[in-house]
Design a protein around this motif. Structure first.
Motif, mmCIF file in Angstrom:
data_model
loop_
_atom_site.group_PDB
_atom_site.id
_atom_site.type_symbol
_atom_site.label_atom_id
_atom_site.label_comp_id
_atom_site.label_asym_id
_atom_site.label_seq_id
_atom_site.Cartn_x
_atom_site.Cartn_y
_atom_site.Cartn_z
ATOM 1 N N ASP A 80 0.851 -1.191 0.000
ATOM 2 C CA ASP A 80 0.000 0.000 0.000
ATOM 3 C C ASP A 80 0.884 1.236 0.000
ATOM 4 O O ASP A 80 1.980 1.209 0.534
ATOM 5 C CB ASP A 80 -0.861 0.025 1.272
ATOM 6 C CG ASP A 80 -2.103 -0.841 1.125
ATOM 7 O OD1 ASP A 80 -2.535 -1.065 -0.021
ATOM 8 O OD2 ASP A 80 -2.627 -1.291 2.159
ATOM 9 N N PHE A 93 2.274 7.134 3.479
ATOM 10 C CA PHE A 93 2.476 8.585 3.561
ATOM 11 C C PHE A 93 2.470 9.035 5.006
ATOM 12 O O PHE A 93 2.048 8.284 5.888
ATOM 13 C CB PHE A 93 1.357 9.317 2.806
ATOM 14 C CG PHE A 93 1.291 8.950 1.361
ATOM 15 C CD1 PHE A 93 2.227 9.440 0.465
ATOM 16 C CD2 PHE A 93 0.302 8.097 0.900
ATOM 17 C CE1 PHE A 93 2.180 9.074 -0.866
ATOM 18 C CE2 PHE A 93 0.258 7.730 -0.432
ATOM 19 C CZ PHE A 93 1.196 8.224 -1.317
ATOM 20 N N ASN A 153 3.882 16.975 -11.729
ATOM 21 C CA ASN A 153 4.994 17.442 -10.914
ATOM 22 C C ASN A 153 5.406 18.850 -11.317
ATOM 23 O O ASN A 153 6.476 19.322 -10.973
ATOM 24 C CB ASN A 153 6.179 16.456 -10.885
ATOM 25 C CG ASN A 153 6.401 15.769 -12.209
ATOM 26 O OD1 ASN A 153 6.295 16.410 -13.250
ATOM 27 N ND2 ASN A 153 6.692 14.492 -12.172
ATOM 28 N N SER A 164 11.966 1.409 -3.430
ATOM 29 C CA SER A 164 11.533 0.077 -3.873
ATOM 30 C C SER A 164 12.511 -0.490 -4.891
ATOM 31 O O SER A 164 12.813 -1.691 -4.886
ATOM 32 C CB SER A 164 10.102 0.117 -4.412
ATOM 33 O OG SER A 164 10.072 0.590 -5.729
HETATM 34 N N1 LIG Z 1 4.457 6.465 -0.830
HETATM 35 C C1 LIG Z 1 4.781 5.273 -1.354
HETATM 36 N N2 LIG Z 1 4.572 4.138 -0.659
HETATM 37 C C2 LIG Z 1 4.914 2.959 -1.186
HETATM 38 N N3 LIG Z 1 5.447 2.788 -2.397
HETATM 39 C C3 LIG Z 1 5.676 3.878 -3.148
HETATM 40 C C4 LIG Z 1 5.346 5.182 -2.657
HETATM 41 N N4 LIG Z 1 5.664 6.078 -3.605
HETATM 42 C C5 LIG Z 1 6.150 5.398 -4.640
HETATM 43 N N5 LIG Z 1 6.165 4.064 -4.386
HETATM 44 C C6 LIG Z 1 6.660 3.027 -5.326
HETATM 45 O O1 LIG Z 1 7.085 3.678 -6.503
HETATM 46 C C7 LIG Z 1 6.278 3.308 -7.627
HETATM 47 C C8 LIG Z 1 5.932 4.549 -8.418
HETATM 48 O O2 LIG Z 1 4.940 5.303 -7.755
HETATM 49 P P1 LIG Z 1 3.854 6.165 -8.547
HETATM 50 O O3 LIG Z 1 3.806 5.740 -9.969
HETATM 51 O O4 LIG Z 1 2.590 6.142 -7.788
HETATM 52 O O5 LIG Z 1 4.547 7.590 -8.451
HETATM 53 P P2 LIG Z 1 4.058 8.947 -9.120
HETATM 54 O O6 LIG Z 1 4.103 9.973 -8.036
HETATM 55 O O7 LIG Z 1 2.791 8.733 -9.839
HETATM 56 O O8 LIG Z 1 5.255 9.219 -10.127
HETATM 57 P P3 LIG Z 1 5.251 9.984 -11.556
HETATM 58 O O9 LIG Z 1 5.056 11.446 -11.250
HETATM 59 O O10 LIG Z 1 6.610 9.674 -12.094
HETATM 60 O O11 LIG Z 1 4.138 9.393 -12.356
HETATM 61 C C9 LIG Z 1 5.072 2.625 -7.042
HETATM 62 O O12 LIG Z 1 4.594 1.629 -7.898
HETATM 63 C C10 LIG Z 1 5.605 2.041 -5.756
HETATM 64 O O13 LIG Z 1 6.250 0.826 -6.009
#
Ligand SMILES: Nc1ncnc2c1ncn2[C@@H]1O[C@H](COP(=O)(O)OP(=O)(O)OP(=O)(O)O)[C@@H](O)[C@H]1O
Ligand SMILES: [Mg+2]
Length: 273
Positions: free
Chosen positions: A13, A16, A149, A218
């Motif tokens: 999950d 945050f 972003n 990760s």
């Molecule tokens: N807060 C978190 N808790 C757990 N895992 C995380 C977290 N943030 C990122 N991850 C890991 O990093 C991966 C990428 O996260 P995600 O795609 O949601 O980021 P994003 O903010 O949408 O990035 P982008 O702006 O590049 O699209 C997730 O699949 C997860 O494995």
């Protein structure tokens, strides 16, 4: 430790801090209640650095709310501009999304809704205007979640349609420890964890990885796990962990700086042309 092992079967999950979690929960409850009470559905914009979990949040909210989930990238839609199909494509998407309760997730929202003052090609304006038309009236079926972003590049009129605005920041020390634990539990056995990933070790790694995103954390855990096969005895060692963590920290320092520099140049380039 036992808890982590138990959790290992499930996908991780998003993790945050308290403030972000409670704001995300507030939006999710507002959405679910509005949907249940046949009210107008709220919209949300998530902003913050890449790899911090914005896409994860959108998916989790969709799952929790039971609504359909349609995801697209602003960058993809902007590609239709070449073929002159950008507006019709957006219209198609919006119309079908409005037919039943749907969360429309738009990633890289800045490339779709770029500030009219910043990037005003006629096609881009058409796209923003089409978007504003569809979202001008509040909807009982459609909730839009934008992710970006580059919050400063989001059009003001688009911003004003977002009822909830949540900044997703880099994970702090306690969140990094929690994220590391979650991915370690996924990748390593009970024995490996008891021997090599004590709470003290995890806390130390969390302490040393300031500035890492959830994605970077990760990836680092995956890298440790993937390297086991390349060791002589095919087993996890503390040396392997320390080596990989150091590599990632060095990489993050170099890449982090290089990235900041590059995006600044790209920004200039964009602003000039
Ligand atoms: N807060 C978190 N808790 C757990 N895992 C995380 C977290 N943030 C990122 N991850 C890991 O990093 C991966 C990428 O996260 P995600 O795609 O949601 O980021 P994003 O903010 O949408 O990035 P982008 O702006 O590049 O699209 C997730 O699949 C997860 O494995
Ligand atoms: Mg994303």
């Amino acid at each position: 430790i036992k808890d982590w092992i138990f959790k290992a079967q499930k996908p991780v999950d998003a993790i945050f801090n308290q403030e972000i979690s409670s704001r995300v929960d507030d939006f999710a409850s507002a959405l679910i209640n509005a949907s249940k009470n046949k009210g107008f559905l709220p919209n949300l914009i998530l902003h913050g650095p890449g790899g911090t979990g914005k896409t994860m949040i959108a998916k989790q909210i969709a799952k929790k709310s039971g609504m359909s989930y349609v995801a697209m990238s602003g960058g993809n839609l902007a590609q239709y501009i070449k073929r002159g199909e950008h507006v019709s494509e957006l219209n198609k998407l919006m119309e079908s999304a409005k037919k039943k309760k749907t969360i429309l997730f738009i990633d890289e929202a800045e490339s779709l809704t770029e500030d009219r003052n910043l990037m005003n090609t006629p096609e881009r304006l058409d796209l923003i205007n089409a978007f504003l038309n569809h979202t001008g009236e509040e909807s009982k079926n459609l909730s839009i979640i934008l992710a970006t972003n580059r919050i400063a590049r989001i059009d003001e009129a688009v911003m004003s349609r977002m009822d909830y605005k949540i900044e997703i920041t880099l994970p702090g020390y306690p969140e990094r420890a929690e994220i590391l634990s979650a991915y370690i539990a996924k990748r390593f056995s009970k024995e490996e964890i008891e021997t090599h990933f004590t709470e003290k070790t995890i806390n130390r790694i969390a302490y040393d990885t300031e500035g890492f995103t959830g994605r970077a954390l990760s990836k680092m855990i995956n890298a440790i796990s993937n390297k086991i096969a390349s060791t002589e005895k095919n087993e996890l060692t503390t040396a392997l962990i320390n080596e990989t963590v150091s590599e990632f920290i060095a990489q993050e320092k170099r890449y982090g700086k290089a990235k900041g520099h590059k995006s600044f140049i790209a920004h200039l380039f964009f602003s000039i042309f």
